[in-house]
Motif scaffolding. Structure first.
Motif, PDB file in Angstrom:
ATOM      1  N   ARG A 176      -7.188 -86.754 -31.307  1.00  0.00           N
ATOM      2  CA  ARG A 176      -6.866 -86.254 -32.946  1.00  0.00           C
ATOM      3  C   ARG A 176      -5.621 -85.510 -32.736  1.00  0.00           C
ATOM      4  O   ARG A 176      -4.716 -85.210 -33.199  1.00  0.00           O
ATOM      5  N   GLU A 180      -2.071 -85.920 -34.542  1.00  0.00           N
ATOM      6  CA  GLU A 180      -1.736 -85.009 -35.465  1.00  0.00           C
ATOM      7  C   GLU A 180      -0.625 -84.237 -35.284  1.00  0.00           C
ATOM      8  O   GLU A 180       0.350 -84.070 -36.102  1.00  0.00           O
ATOM      9  N   HIS A 181      -0.319 -84.118 -34.081  1.00  0.00           N
ATOM     10  CA  HIS A 181       0.806 -83.232 -33.562  1.00  0.00           C
ATOM     11  C   HIS A 181       2.002 -83.893 -33.660  1.00  0.00           C
ATOM     12  O   HIS A 181       3.262 -83.544 -34.371  1.00  0.00           O
ATOM     13  N   CYS A 183       2.294 -86.278 -36.104  1.00  0.00           N
ATOM     14  CA  CYS A 183       2.730 -86.616 -37.308  1.00  0.00           C
ATOM     15  C   CYS A 183       3.439 -85.235 -37.872  1.00  0.00           C
ATOM     16  O   CYS A 183       4.137 -85.259 -38.855  1.00  0.00           O
ATOM     17  N   ARG A 184       2.869 -84.167 -37.316  1.00  0.00           N
ATOM     18  CA  ARG A 184       3.558 -82.729 -37.709  1.00  0.00           C
ATOM     19  C   ARG A 184       5.292 -82.810 -37.479  1.00  0.00           C
ATOM     20  O   ARG A 184       5.816 -82.103 -37.958  1.00  0.00           O
ATOM     21  N   LEU A 185       5.453 -83.436 -36.281  1.00  0.00           N
ATOM     22  CA  LEU A 185       6.637 -83.739 -35.908  1.00  0.00           C
ATOM     23  C   LEU A 185       7.513 -84.732 -36.529  1.00  0.00           C
ATOM     24  O   LEU A 185       8.696 -84.646 -36.323  1.00  0.00           O
ATOM     25  N   GLY A 186       7.046 -85.042 -37.530  1.00  0.00           N
ATOM     26  CA  GLY A 186       7.432 -86.121 -38.372  1.00  0.00           C
ATOM     27  C   GLY A 186       7.728 -87.605 -37.725  1.00  0.00           C
ATOM     28  O   GLY A 186       8.633 -88.382 -38.308  1.00  0.00           O
ATOM     29  N   LYS A 187       6.772 -87.966 -36.842  1.00  0.00           N
ATOM     30  CA  LYS A 187       6.801 -89.437 -36.341  1.00  0.00           C
ATOM     31  C   LYS A 187       6.325 -90.209 -37.182  1.00  0.00           C
ATOM     32  O   LYS A 187       5.395 -90.015 -37.670  1.00  0.00           O
ATOM     33  N   LYS A 188       6.688 -91.246 -37.207  1.00  0.00           N
ATOM     34  CA  LYS A 188       6.330 -92.535 -38.310  1.00  0.00           C
ATOM     35  C   LYS A 188       5.647 -93.740 -37.454  1.00  0.00           C
ATOM     36  O   LYS A 188       4.958 -94.419 -38.184  1.00  0.00           O
ATOM     37  N   ARG A 216      -3.108 -90.822 -42.789  1.00  0.00           N
ATOM     38  CA  ARG A 216      -1.902 -90.411 -43.016  1.00  0.00           C
ATOM     39  C   ARG A 216      -1.009 -91.555 -43.524  1.00  0.00           C
ATOM     40  O   ARG A 216       0.193 -91.296 -43.968  1.00  0.00           O
ATOM     41  N   ARG A 345      10.642 -81.451 -31.055  1.00  0.00           N
ATOM     42  CA  ARG A 345      10.506 -80.307 -32.071  1.00  0.00           C
ATOM     43  C   ARG A 345      10.376 -81.132 -33.521  1.00  0.00           C
ATOM     44  O   ARG A 345      10.836 -82.061 -33.728  1.00  0.00           O
ATOM     45  N   PRO A 346       9.771 -80.114 -34.347  1.00  0.00           N
ATOM     46  CA  PRO A 346       9.659 -80.537 -35.737  1.00  0.00           C
ATOM     47  C   PRO A 346      10.784 -80.673 -36.238  1.00  0.00           C
ATOM     48  O   PRO A 346      11.997 -79.976 -35.907  1.00  0.00           O
TER      49      PRO A 346
END
Length: 349
Positions: A176, A180-181, A183-188, A216, A345-346
């Motif tokens: 997780r 989740e990391h 997802c926070r970086l904007g990966k789709k 998500r 990076r985000p």
């Protein structure tokens, strides 16, 4: 050529009586201070201990063992011949026990039932205070029956007997953290490449991967299962990017079941001209530093906190040896994500 020089006589061990005389206390008071017993001021206890250390006094461990009916030793059994999991775990066990004056000795049982039984019998003959059993995977027993021994047994990173106390890493929680990391970086479009289907952790991590993406609202790419190897990671990239490289729909992140797979993934992406982390982010699992830090770019990875797991197992064993009851069952300890350069990076960060 002859020499008249004779060997220097061995030094006579410092006695408790000498410590007491030098500290200006009775032998009984010195003994209590060094054993953490008796009522006295903190200054007196500290003075006696400093005197013992200065004089080089070493207590008679055999006499202490007979007096307390303990050997102050613990056996660590493992079939992890490479030491990938058992050595960091042993470090944590030793850290937990050193302040209690308890030593740990490691016995490698491989996957040999007869060898394992011989080691257990030797431990019992040496009157170890307890045994910690550990292995190379959490869903397999060691090749020996440790139930119904006359000493406490703790299981760590191996399948326990029913009704025993065990410590394992929370693999689903670790997965997780990785997904989740991303997802926070904007990966789709996050893919998952893992090990053989016969491992319980493979399914636990894969299910956590699916759960996060569903939560998500992101597409779930069916996990690719194979070997725990760089070669499989390299091959998996061909399956994920073979017809999609540079096209819409290709993954923009890959979560890998271990660091070796992740290294193979990164090498294969580089060969295809796909940048890591600019085009595709990669996260591994295990945080095997010799692999993670040598990967280019250095690999972000989930750390199972094996030293902390070993420490908790050691403390639990000390508690049992001390006569304190403990509730049986499996304790899952959290993992942590070690972020390096491979995941990116985000957006705008």
């Amino acid at each position: 050529m002859s020499s008249d020089a004779s060997p220097a006589p061995a030094k006579t061990p410092v006695t408790l009586r000498e410590v007491a005389a030098s500290a200006g206390v009775s032998v009984a008071t010195a003994s209590k201070a060094l054993n953490g017993q008796g009522r006295m001021t903190a200054e007196t206890r500290a003075r006696i201990r400093e005197t013992a250390q200065r004089l080089g006094f070493r207590p008679n461990s055999l006499a202490q063992s007979l007096l307390r009916r303990r050997s102050f030793t613990v056996g660590l059994l493992t079939n992890d011949t490479y030491g990938r999991f058992s050595l960091p775990l042993m470090s944590g066990v030793s850290d937990a026990l050193v302040d209690a004056g308890v030593s740990v000795f490691l016995c490698n049982v491989e996957d040999d039932t007869r060898l394992a039984q011989l080691h257990v019998e030797a431990m019992l003959d040496k009157r170890v205070d307890g045994i910690i059993a550990t292995g190379k995977r959490i869903d397999r027993h060691l090749p020996v029956d440790l139930a119904n021994l006359r000493i406490p047994v703790i299981y760590a990173f191996t399948q326990p007997d029913p009704g025993a106390i065990a410590f394992v890493s929370d693999d689903a929680g670790g997965a997780r953290l990785a997904v989740e990391h991303f997802c926070r970086l904007g990966k789709k479009r996050i893919a998952h490449v893992s090990g053989p289907s016969g491992f319980a952790v493979v399914h636990a991590r894969a299910q956590a991967y699916r759960d996060v993406l569903i939560e998500r609202g992101l597409p779930v790419i069916e996990p690719l299962l194979g070997a725990w190897s760089e070669a499989w990671g390299h091959e998996a990239v061909g399956k994920l990017f073979g017809a999609k490289a540079g096209r819409e729909g290709a993954p923009d992140a890959v979560f890998c079941g271990n660091d070796q797979i992740a290294r193979g993934v990164i090498d294969a992406l580089r060969e295809r001209g796909i940048g890591v982390p600019d085009d595709v982010g990669v996260i591994g699992f295990d945080n095997w530093e010799i692999v993670a830090e040598a990967t280019r770019p250095p690999l972000s990875s989930v750390d199972m906190n094996l030293a902390a797991l070993g420490r908790e197992a050691g403390l639990a064993l000390l508690s049992l040896v001390g006569g304190k009851p403990a509730e049986p069952g499996i304790r899952k300890l959290p993992c942590r994500l070690v972020v390096r350069q491979s995941c990116g990076r985000p957006p705008g960060g």
